[in-house]
Design a protein around this motif. Structure first.
Motif, PDB file in Angstrom:
ATOM      1  N   GLY A 134       0.669  -1.193   0.022  1.00  0.00           N
ATOM      2  CA  GLY A 134       0.072   0.114   0.081  1.00  0.00           C
ATOM      3  C   GLY A 134       0.815   1.106  -0.012  1.00  0.00           C
ATOM      4  O   GLY A 134       0.261   2.463  -0.059  1.00  0.00           O
ATOM      5  N   VAL A 135       2.200   1.191   0.026  1.00  0.00           N
ATOM      6  CA  VAL A 135       2.997   2.480   0.116  1.00  0.00           C
ATOM      7  C   VAL A 135       3.178   2.966  -1.213  1.00  0.00           C
ATOM      8  O   VAL A 135       3.765   1.919  -2.206  1.00  0.00           O
ATOM      9  CB  VAL A 135       4.424   2.004   0.782  1.00  0.00           C
ATOM     10  N   SER A 136       2.898   4.017  -1.550  1.00  0.00           N
ATOM     11  CA  SER A 136       3.154   4.544  -2.840  1.00  0.00           C
ATOM     12  C   SER A 136       4.377   5.620  -2.894  1.00  0.00           C
ATOM     13  O   SER A 136       4.781   6.123  -1.707  1.00  0.00           O
ATOM     14  CB  SER A 136       1.828   5.390  -3.192  1.00  0.00           C
ATOM     15  N   ARG A 137       4.874   5.842  -3.959  1.00  0.00           N
ATOM     16  CA  ARG A 137       6.007   6.580  -4.135  1.00  0.00           C
ATOM     17  C   ARG A 137       5.951   7.227  -5.653  1.00  0.00           C
ATOM     18  O   ARG A 137       5.437   6.457  -6.698  1.00  0.00           O
ATOM     19  CB  ARG A 137       7.304   5.820  -4.125  1.00  0.00           C
ATOM     20  N   THR A 138       6.356   8.190  -5.862  1.00  0.00           N
ATOM     21  CA  THR A 138       6.514   9.287  -7.121  1.00  0.00           C
ATOM     22  C   THR A 138       7.630   9.261  -7.650  1.00  0.00           C
ATOM     23  O   THR A 138       8.802   9.704  -6.765  1.00  0.00           O
ATOM     24  CB  THR A 138       5.725  10.670  -6.996  1.00  0.00           C
ATOM     25  N   ILE A 139       7.860   9.076  -8.813  1.00  0.00           N
ATOM     26  CA  ILE A 139       9.430   8.837  -9.519  1.00  0.00           C
ATOM     27  C   ILE A 139       9.449   9.766 -10.452  1.00  0.00           C
ATOM     28  O   ILE A 139       8.491   9.792 -11.451  1.00  0.00           O
ATOM     29  CB  ILE A 139       9.789   7.211 -10.140  1.00  0.00           C
ATOM     30  N   GLU A 140      10.108  10.922 -10.427  1.00  0.00           N
ATOM     31  CA  GLU A 140      10.519  11.723 -11.551  1.00  0.00           C
ATOM     32  C   GLU A 140      11.484  11.149 -12.482  1.00  0.00           C
ATOM     33  O   GLU A 140      12.627  10.713 -11.987  1.00  0.00           O
ATOM     34  CB  GLU A 140      10.778  13.097 -10.992  1.00  0.00           C
ATOM     35  N   ALA A 141      11.466  11.304 -13.721  1.00  0.00           N
ATOM     36  CA  ALA A 141      12.172  10.905 -14.794  1.00  0.00           C
ATOM     37  C   ALA A 141      12.303  11.799 -15.897  1.00  0.00           C
ATOM     38  O   ALA A 141      11.491  12.448 -16.178  1.00  0.00           O
ATOM     39  CB  ALA A 141      12.085   9.512 -15.363  1.00  0.00           C
ATOM     40  N   LYS A 142      13.685  11.801 -16.824  1.00  0.00           N
ATOM     41  CA  LYS A 142      13.693  12.583 -17.836  1.00  0.00           C
ATOM     42  C   LYS A 142      13.365  11.775 -19.204  1.00  0.00           C
ATOM     43  O   LYS A 142      12.709  12.179 -20.091  1.00  0.00           O
ATOM     44  CB  LYS A 142      15.249  12.817 -18.024  1.00  0.00           C
ATOM     45  N   VAL A 143      13.177  10.307 -18.914  1.00  0.00           N
ATOM     46  CA  VAL A 143      12.914   9.376 -19.967  1.00  0.00           C
ATOM     47  C   VAL A 143      12.066   8.177 -19.546  1.00  0.00           C
ATOM     48  O   VAL A 143      12.345   7.994 -18.499  1.00  0.00           O
ATOM     49  CB  VAL A 143      14.208   8.898 -20.866  1.00  0.00           C
TER      50      VAL A 143
END
Length: 353
Positions: free
Chosen positions: A146-155
């Motif tokens: 249930g743990v969410s994470r947001t991942i920022e990426a260039k591609v």
């Protein structure tokens, strides 16, 4: 929680997704490799072990590197001239457990690759308009706990079989067959050349063996119902089908030849057989269904593919010769231990395009 920042986000640790992750890491880029299931490798580690290719000379890039490692693994473990090394077919016909181990070892060689298993895509976030377009900025995934994470990426790379990231990003895609007139393809569409929303049939790619010491009993699915399978009895009793396992078109479960190492075979659906493992029309809603829809379709295929085998092996109305042939092959004790010898992924031949 602050977003995780990476150069490349690959969603789907299929062979293509892993190849993309490794290629990016070799170029010095940081990678988040996100797999929605608990097992990386896609069908390469889930039963599709008889790789289709035309010549060894055509094998290049990541797959060539992978297959060479598989072959070397068999040679080191069993000997250069062993039957296992020969059956590996230059590493293109590895057992799923071996394929999985090699893929995991390849990923561990690159500290720049962070692997997240069991993390399903929930949403994507886009940037503001730049030159009339909005680009993907980040993706939010949720783990089984249930743990969410947001991942920022260039591609961003969509490595799934289904095109889940592509769809979430709002890109155009197609499900089913286009009409004959759309691209002037004479064989397109249905019988009248019209478009439809049907996708190619799915099934499990079972791994089975005749080696007695490695045989595992076929589990009786929780949803097993004998009445679902009595319809196959007429073609067994009238002699139209005389076997269950065949490397041709005269059986139900197609046992691919040559055999895999250690006396195993990759089992597939049998084209043009009177009894099939695929379930036409039952999987059409898979590509665009909500989360519950694909799960239900996978369960239906599991109950049918495994339940049919259980029926053929145990039901007393099945002719004795057919029952004997059904019991000639069995699931493997040393494959897919966490799921009773059944591959944890369904063979998704076609979804979004």
């Amino acid at each position: 929680m602050e977003p995780t920042k990476t150069d490349v986000l690959v969603y789907g640790a299929t062979p293509g997704g892993i190849a993309a992750a490794v290629s990016a890491a070799k170029a010095g880029k940081s990678v988040s490799l996100v797999e929605p299931t608990d097992r990386i490798g896609g069908m390469l580690s889930c039963g599709l072990s008889c790789t289709d290719f035309r010549s060894f000379e055509s094998l290049t890039g990541f797959f060539l590197e992978f297959s060479l490692r598989v072959q070397t693994d068999y040679e080191r473990q069993y000997g250069l001239d062993s039957e296992q090394a020969k059956a590996a077919f230059r590493g293109t016909h590895g057992e799923p457990s071996v394929n999985l181990r090699i893929l995991r070892s390849m990923l561990t060689e690159f500290p720049l690759i962070v692997v997240l298993e069991g993390a399903r895509l929930q949403s994507v976030q886009k940037s503001d308009f730049v030159l009339g377009r909005r680009r993907l900025k980040s993706a939010t995934v949720t783990a089984a706990d249930g743990v969410s994470r947001t991942i920022e990426a260039k591609v961003f790379v969509d490595g799934t079989y289904e095109g889940d990231l592509m769809a979430a990003a709002g890109e155009n895609y197609h499900v089913g067959r286009e009409s004959r007139s759309q691209y002037n393809e004479p064989m397109a569409g249905d019988e009248l050349g019209n478009a439809d929303e049907q996708v190619q049939g799915y099934n499990l790619r079972l791994i089975m063996t005749t080696v007695e010491s490695n045989k595992r009993k076929t589990p009786k699915p929780d949803g097993y119902n004998r009445s679902d399978f009595v319809g196959v009895l007429p073609v067994l009793q009238n002699g139209k089908l005389t076997k269950v396992f065949s490397d041709g078109h005269d059986g139900i479960y197609r046992a691919h030849l040559p055999l895999l190492p250690n006396g195993k075979t990759d089992v597939n659906d049998t084209p043009r057989a009177p009894v099939r493992l695929s379930m036409p029309d039952m999987n059409d809603a898979y590509p665009d269904g909500d989360h519950a829809t694909p799960a239900a379709i996978v369960r239906q295929h599991y109950d049918y593919n495994v339940g049919l085998l259980y029926f053929l092996q145990h039901d007393l109305d099945v002719p004795p010769g057919i029952r004997a042939d059904a019991n000639r092959w069995a699931l493997c004790k040393d494959e897919f231990k966490e799921t009773d010898g059944i591959p944890p992924q369904l063979y998704i031949r076609e979804a979004r395009r």
